[in-house]
Design an enzyme around this catalytic site. Structure first.
Site, PDB file in Angstrom:
ATOM      1  CB  CYS B  86      39.823  38.891  37.911  1.00 42.33           C
ATOM      2  SG  CYS B  86      38.431  37.811  38.283  1.00 42.33           S
ATOM      3  CG  HIS B 339      42.081  33.828  39.636  1.00 40.75           C
ATOM      4  ND1 HIS B 339      42.661  35.054  39.915  1.00 40.75           N
ATOM      5  CD2 HIS B 339      40.937  34.113  38.948  1.00 40.75           C
ATOM      6  CE1 HIS B 339      41.894  36.013  39.415  1.00 40.75           C
ATOM      7  NE2 HIS B 339      40.847  35.476  38.834  1.00 40.75           N
TER       8      HIS B 339
END
Lengths: 238, 392
Positions: B86, B339
């Site tokens: 991430c 996200h």
């Protein structure tokens, strides 16, 4: 069969069909363990089993039986059993009930070569202890370099299977697919050092708390693409 | 030790797509929209781009340099794919910045993108491939939930107190996201709604978890001395730090699960690089990796915005709200903006960039000087943490 051989029913070991079920090839040896738990020096035991062939052993119990010490064996395992709450839970554990799969990734395949290579960690539940700084550490793929002092290749095998442990933190996961939701995952700290993250099994989700004592137990996680996936889980101390 | 990156590199253009469940767009649409917004913003021609760093986490979003080379038709240009879970997007920007600082190129592109929703999954997917699979049956929310369990235990918060503290974080982010036309989840929520939402992984409920989205974001980067050729308000890089875990979180029993070492280290190094002595006073605003509400709480302490164990007081006083002393997640954060893994680090910088230029519309923070981006990749037990600081 026992009567045919001329034995009195009192001489025949309980086959545990009503308490354990038919465990197949393991059954004869499990019955032997159960017999030895009640045996005294001088007793004679006949161990006989058959399948595609047959074999028989005559065993004489010596006074060494008294020196075995505290073991869980058959009797204590049976005493510590926990009843499944309801029939549906049983069906789910045995994969007899088809449920809509969770919208999560499919289980990836297991690598036979890696299961073999890491068997000491996976099956015997050994980790290693750094001989330089003394830190016990458990990883399925063991480090070559110490996570604390960075010494290279200075480890001795370290057994975690018999260590007491405590829950350091936990969660109850509702997202991942499960036979027994929620999935209770715990981070445990082992007595003497070392930490790991494991499934917590045979638990009541309501009773799980930080600092709860747990012990490790060898389980089959699941069967996938022809491979049984065996590993260790934590469970509340019994 | 090498030199500080401070004021050597500038961002002269940025782009960011709408984030969300973008059923009508493929990953080429996303990358082209982000890159061409950045080109237009910078006033550069696509052919001016000399090299690119592209961040994708999932192979289905694009592998190798062609992940950007093909959709953007970067003809015969050097392109490197960056992957740091991430933390991918901010690491793409970091690598691109070093290349211009090294004077190897003059104008480069950093871009991140992810096209996740086509997979039809709840949450994110971890490792695949044949191997040993004995990790507990928990998805990412469960791993991060363990931070909350321990935080509550350490600081004596009852489940109600702990969940209320976390709920206020999500309420703030949804409020900010409601002001952001590009955000994925734009509905405001109340503390009661957050607390009473279905549990995903105790103690985290649905509103403690960020959105999972499709999207892309991009930046055009040049050396600082060239920046004014392109625009009057370039944004300068003040610090670029990344810190990677080494497995200590899952092996060592001396880690407390109520802070993340890598964030502490990355933050300290970034502050040193940027010459910041008192982050709470000197940082004007921050976009941090709020994958879960509890993660944001810990980050506030790890980055020295709040004293250890005291973040609840700052949350209760509104210190991190848009009108507060140190606004955090002014664009809605991962929570509300969404996200798309490989794009998130660049999306965070996009908001800092727009805020510093005074172009954040209804969300505009008054007169910001320094913006901080904190991006976390992987599990909290051994993450990749980048900490970037940008300013005028």
């Amino acid at each position: 069969m026992a009567a045919g051989l001329g034995f009195d029913p009192s001489q025949v070991q309980d086959p545990m069909f009503m308490t354990v079920g038919n465990t197949g090839s393991a059954l004869a040896l499990m019955m032997l363990v159960a017999a030895l738990e009640e045996a005294n020096a001088g007793d004679r035991v006949l161990l006989a089993s058959y399948g595609n062939g047959a074999d028989a052993f005559e065993i004489e119990v010596t006074d060494g039986i008294g020196k075995l010490g505290e073991r869980r064996g058959i009797r204590k395992h049976l005493e510590s059993k926990r009843m499944v709450k309801n029939y549906e839970t049983y069906l789910r554990w045995r994969d007899l009930l088809t449920l809509e799969p969770a919208r999560r990734p499919e289980r990836p395949p297991m690598s036979i070569s890696e299961l073999w290579r890491e068997r000491r960690q996976l099956l015997a539940f050994y980790g290693q202890k750094c001989t330089n700084c003394g830190t016990p550490q458990y990883e399925v793929r063991p480090g070559r370099v110490c996570v604390v002092c960075q010494a290279k290749d200075q480890f001795e095998p370290y057994r975690f299977a018999d260590k007491k442990a405590k829950v350091f933190t936990f969660t109850q996961d509702m997202l991942q697919s499960s036979n027994d939701p929620p999935n209770t995952a715990v981070v445990v700290d082992f007595e003497g050092g070392g930490r790991g993250m494991f499934d917590l099994t045979d638990r009541d989700p309501e009773e799980v708390e930080v600092e709860m004592p747990v012990e490790m137990t060898f389980r089959k996680l699941y069967f996938n693409r022809g491979v049984h996936n065996y590993f260790w889980k934590a469970r509340p101390v019994r | 030790m090498g030199e500080s990156i401070k004021d050597k590199v500038a961002i002269i253009g940025m782009g960011c797509t709408q984030f969300g469940e973008l059923w009508e767009k493929n990953v080429t649409d996303l990358m082209v929209e982000a890159a061409y917004e950045a080109y237009d913003d910078a006033g550069v021609d696509p052919k001016d781009i000399e090299a690119a760093w592209v961040g994708t986490f999932y192979e289905y979003s694009g592998m190798a340099g062609m992940a950007a080379g093909v959709p953007l038709r970067l003809q015969y240009k050097p392109v490197t794919r960056v992957e740091n879970m991430c933390c991918t997007g901010s690491d793409a920007l970091r690598n691109a910045s070093y290349a211009v600082a090294a004077r190897v190129y003059d104008v480069v592109l950093a871009i991140g993108a992810e096209k996740i929703k086509d997979q039809g999954l709840s949450g994110l997917q971890g490792a695949s491939g044949a191997g040993v699979h004995v990790f507990p049956s928990v998805a990412p929310p469960g791993i991060f939930a363990m931070l909350a369990t321990r935080y509550f235990a350490r600081y004596g918060l009852s489940p109600e107190e702990g969940k209320t503290m976390m709920a206020k974080i999500s309420v703030k982010s949804h409020h900010n996201g409601s002001l952001n036309p590009k955000a994925h989840l734009r509905r405001r929520v109340t503390v009661e709604q957050v607390i009473n939402a279905p549990i995903v992984a105790w103690p985290l409920g649905v509103f403690d978890c960020c959105g999972v989205s499709d999207g892309s974001a991009a930046a055009v980067v040049v050396r600082a001395e060239d920046a004014h050729k392109y625009r009057k308000d370039p944004v300068y890089i003040k610090a670029l730090q990344i810190c990677i875990g080494h497995g200590q979180g899952w092996t060592r029993s001396d880690w407390d699960y109520t802070h993340i070492d890598e964030t502490v280290h990355a933050g300290e190094k970034a502050y040193a690089e940027a010459g910041i002595k008192n982050p709470r006073e000197e940082i004007s605003m921050a976009e941090v990796h709020d994958c879960f509400s509890i993660t944001e709480a810990l980050i506030m302490e790890d980055l020295q915005f709040s004293p250890r164990g005291k973040v609840k007081e700052d949350i209760d006083s509104g210190f991190f709200e848009l009108s507060g002393g140190l606004p955090v997640q002014p664009d809605g954060g991962l929570k509300s903006f969404g996200h798309p893994v490989g794009a998130s680090g660049l999306r965070m910088m996009y908001e800092m960039y727009k805020q510093l230029q005074g172009k954040a519309g209804e969300r505009q923070i008054k007169d910001p000087k320094l913006g901080l981006v904190h991006n976390l990749g992987g599990p909290p037990t051994s993450p990749a943490i980048s900490c970037l600081i940008a300013g005028l």
